[in-house]
Motif scaffolding. Structure first.
Motif, PDB file in Angstrom:
ATOM      1  N   LEU A 145       0.840  -1.196   0.000  1.00 45.62           N
ATOM      2  CA  LEU A 145       0.000   0.000   0.000  1.00 45.62           C
ATOM      3  C   LEU A 145       0.873   1.244   0.000  1.00 45.62           C
ATOM      4  O   LEU A 145       1.896   1.289   0.690  1.00 45.62           O
ATOM      5  N   GLY A 178      -6.036  -0.100   3.708  1.00 48.38           N
ATOM      6  CA  GLY A 178      -5.426   1.163   3.319  1.00 48.38           C
ATOM      7  C   GLY A 178      -6.235   2.351   3.800  1.00 48.38           C
ATOM      8  O   GLY A 178      -5.684   3.322   4.340  1.00 48.38           O
ATOM      9  N   PHE A 215      -4.928   7.167   1.273  1.00 48.42           N
ATOM     10  CA  PHE A 215      -4.599   5.849   0.722  1.00 48.42           C
ATOM     11  C   PHE A 215      -4.594   6.025  -0.796  1.00 48.42           C
ATOM     12  O   PHE A 215      -5.625   6.221  -1.417  1.00 48.42           O
TER      13      PHE A 215
END
Length: 769
Positions: free
Chosen positions: A417, A562, A591
């Motif tokens: 991520l 995320g 995110f």
């Protein structure tokens, strides 16, 4: 004369010294047509410390005490001059002395607008006079407005018979008009194209100038249009003693030549703005391997010029002029169309308009981040009762670090991520009230910075400027105005670079360090928080952290994680900044990306993880898997198409667990057989004259010398006799060079993570050759 109130958008600004003072002239575009604003008898002004002395002889000026101070709180006087030249003479006389002038380097026309908070859109109120083709007002009142113009324009291109020869044709298009002016006659060259034939070059030039006056565009568009087309036209007009009357109202235009190396020509055309496609694409952060019109048009429009890049362009132009002038006319006009369509495709006119409206920079000016900062910062600084020093008034021995780049952990991973701080440096400025005025007058309860800097909690300017721009960007994004959003982002992000530049009048390492070192702290503390929460961070880069989830996450779970981490990290930073600094956080972490597959390579030949270089697989908006490369060979113009294509395909196969050994072996075999010769071309630009390269002559310069003629870009291959230009290839290609320098490094960059190697895969094959 009649009293009018008109909304308008500033086009050009001009000043000149006269016996009665300084005359200012501004041209603007309005719904009522072109407008000329005249302000005669103005004064130039700068400031000086009240206890400073100036030479007594030879200067005509008025000195007045003012209710203003410098950035150290010392009272200042104003110096007023009837002529700009007089101010410049004083500045030259005291240069190098201990006497410091303040704001003496601001142009009188810029100050006039700046102090009225005029960037570009404005409301004009005054007595108007109708002139031929435009409205004129003398000494009208002006105030800021939010007027959005609808500019008229012409896209312009010329064709010539050489670097110093005749102009053969001039084409233009725009606002539904298309025309080609060409030397010749209709009887000899029948055509359905909108050609106006001219008996000779002088008639052609006069007709072009007449057409511009009649069509009266606000903007002139083109490709390298100032450095070539307009500069060439001015010189040809001079050779015929034709006034270069390209400006509104028949005013004379001038192409100002660069005064120093590295500077560019400037088009000074009263009432008209020149927008160059190359400069404006770069200003809007468009990136292309080449900014040649043919290449950009192919990438953006899927179209090409009518004379291809593989031809000798000048020879073909000369041939068409001699044998087929309608074909040359079509080529000339198509170049104009390509430029016009590129401007439409990229919304460049809107981008330039919004940037000018926000910064006060001239519509056609590129760069100018320092000047934009001055335009936005100085007026509110003066309202605070403070004036600034000239650029370069002080020297500093300290320096500030750049953005923080975390050591990476090399490897191939699943589910990585990327958490990204939205506009980190602007948000740091907003949060920690980083500001030149606030640092000069920190008050009794300051906010700590770095290098002993302290900032006022109450008295500051820059955080408010950024907050206003931030709000504009949010509105632009909500309205899907990409040009406005991009322009706002570029301006906000430029402020750190300006404060860290010695070309800024507010330059101080304490300011820049209080931004960058705070950024370092934010990234490292974010990493520590994530890892304490059980999420390893494998890399961090200026404003992003790369978080490893690992094998067990599916796409939905990874996405939810995320979003959760971004939300919790934002909450944590809100609490930290409130607790430790008693401030409200403007930090906002998002995110940004979920890499399904990810590789962080090593620095070539070492076990150390690389920086700013990685690749991975994401799912795009269409729901398809897409490969993303950052800093690797496939996105670098100094690698061959062969290496770029090879890397993309090899990484794809490995990411998706497809066989790769046969692919590598077959590619090497095809390379050695000569099947891939068209992918072996290096392309590099010459940055200097050939004779300036003396030591360590690079390959593209060696090839250029063998070419025997000047060329800005050199396309070459490596042969058994060294680099040779594609146009003059005399030796066999050195295929082993491409295997050793292009294929093997790309392959081993990922294979070693699989305990495999290029040598192992190709060992048996090499015995066949």
């Amino acid at each position: 004369m009649k009293e009018e109130t008109i909304n308008a958008f500033l086009l050009t600004r001009h000043w000149r010294d006269t016996h009665q003072g300084i005359d200012l002239q501004f041209w603007a575009s309005s719904p009522s047509g072109p407008i000329r604003l005249l302000y005669p008898g103005q004064q130039a002004v700068c400031f000086i410390a009240r206890d400073a002395t100036i030479p007594a002889n030879g200067f005509q000026l008025t000195r007045k005490p003012l209710q203003l101070t410098d950035m150290h709180g010392n009272p200042v006087d104003g110096l007023y001059f009837q002529k700009q030249r007089q101010l410049e003479q004083l500045r030259d006389r005291i240069s190098g002395s201990s006497t410091l002038l303040m704001e003496s380097d601001i142009k009188v026309s810029d100050r006039f607008l700046m102090e009225r908070f005029i960037t570009a859109p404005m409301q004009i109120k005054g007595q108007s006079v109708q002139r031929k083709g435009y409205i004129e007002l003398t000494n009208p009142k002006i105030r800021p407005s939010d007027y959005q113009p609808n500019f008229s324009y012409l896209s312009l291109d010329i064709e010539t018979d050489g670097t110093a020869g005749n102009v053969l044709s001039i084409a233009y298009c725009g606002n539904g008009i298309e025309k080609i002016l060409m030397q010749g006659n209709a009887e000899a060259w029948p055509s359905d194209l909108p050609i106006q034939w001219c008996a000779d070059e002088a008639i052609l030039l006069r007709q072009f100038l007449s057409d511009v006056q009649q069509l009266d565009p606000d903007l002139l568009l083109g490709w390298n249009v100032i450095n070539f087309d307009l500069d060439y036209l001015e010189r040809r007009c001079q050779s015929h003693r034709i006034p270069f009357s390209l400006g509104r109202g028949g005013e004379i235009a001038a192409i100002l030549q660069p005064q120093q190396a590295g500077q560019t020509r400037i088009a000074s055309i009263p009432g008209r703005v020149v927008l160059d496609g190359i400069d404006n694409l770069r200003a809007a952060f468009w990136s292309f391997e080449s900014f040649a019109l043919n290449h950009v048009a192919e990438k953006l429009l899927g179209r090409n010029k009518l004379i291809s890049g593989n031809q000798d362009k000048l020879a073909e132009i000369q041939r068409q002029f001699k044998e087929d002038r309608p074909a040359l006319a079509a080529y000339n006009l198509e170049d104009c169309r390509l430029v016009e369509d590129i401007f439409h495709k990229t919304d460049l006119i809107n981008f330039a308009t919004q940037r000018s409206a926000m910064t006060g920079l001239s519509l056609g000016r590129q760069g100018g981040s320092v000047a934009a900062f001055d335009n936005l910062y100085l007026p509110p600084l003066h309202r605070e009762g403070v004036v600034a020093y000239d650029i370069g008034a002080f020297q500093h021995t300290q320096s500030s670090p750049g953005g923080y780049v975390m050591d990476s952990q090399p490897g191939i991973y699943k589910n990585v991520l990327v958490l990204d701080f939205k506009s980190l440096y602007p948000s740091i400025i907003r949060t920690f009230q980083i500001d030149p005025l606030g640092m000069a007058f920190p008050g009794s309860d300051p906010i700590p910075g770095f290098l002993q800097a302290e900032f006022s909690r109450e008295r500051h300017i820059l955080p408010s400027i950024i907050s206003d721009l931030w709000a504009k960007r949010d509105i632009a994004k909500a309205q899907s105005d990409k040009a406005l959003s991009q322009a706002t982002k570029i301006i906000m992000n430029s402020f750190y670079g300006v404060l860290g530049s010695s070309g800024c009048r507010f330059y101080d390492p304490r300011l820049a360090s209080s931004i960058t070192r705070r950024g370092h702290e934010i990234i490292t503390r974010s990493r520590d928080w994530l890892e304490q929460a059980g999420y390893p961070v494998i890399y961090g880069d200026t404003d992003s952290v790369f978080v490893l989830l690992g094998e067990t996450y599916d796409e939905e779970h990874a996405s939810e994680t995320g979003k959760k981490l971004a939300h919790e990290l934002n909450q944590w930073w809100n609490k930290i900044i409130q607790t430790e600094f008693r401030l409200v956080s403007a930090l906002e972490i998002e995110f940004e990306t979920h890499f399904l597959q990810f590789i962080m390579p090593t620095i070539r030949g070492t076990e150390t993880g690389s920086k700013k270089r990685y690749a991975g697989v994401v799912r795009n908006k269409q729901g398809e898997c897409e490969l993303i490369f950052k800093g690797l060979e496939s996105v670098r113009s100094d690698w061959t198409p062969l290496a770029q294509h090879f890397q993309r395909e090899l990484y794809r196969r490995i990411f998706f667990k497809e066989p790769y050994e046969a692919y590598i072996s077959n590619l090497v075999m095809q390379l050695r057989q000569g099947d891939l010769d068209d992918q072996l071309i290096y392309r590099k630009r010459l940055r200097r004259k050939l004779d300036e390269y003396q030591r360590n002559v690079p390959p593209h310069v060696q090839a250029a010398r063998k070419l025997g003629k000047s060329s800005r870009w050199i396309s070459y291959v490596i042969t058994i006799n060294g680099p040779e230009p594609v146009e003059k290839l005399n030796s066999p290609i050195d295929y082993q060079h491409y295997i050793d320098r292009q294929i093997e490094p790309v392959a081993d960059g990922i294979l070693h993570f699989l305990d495999d190697s290029f040598d192992r895969i190709t060992a048996n094959q090499l015995t066949l050759f």
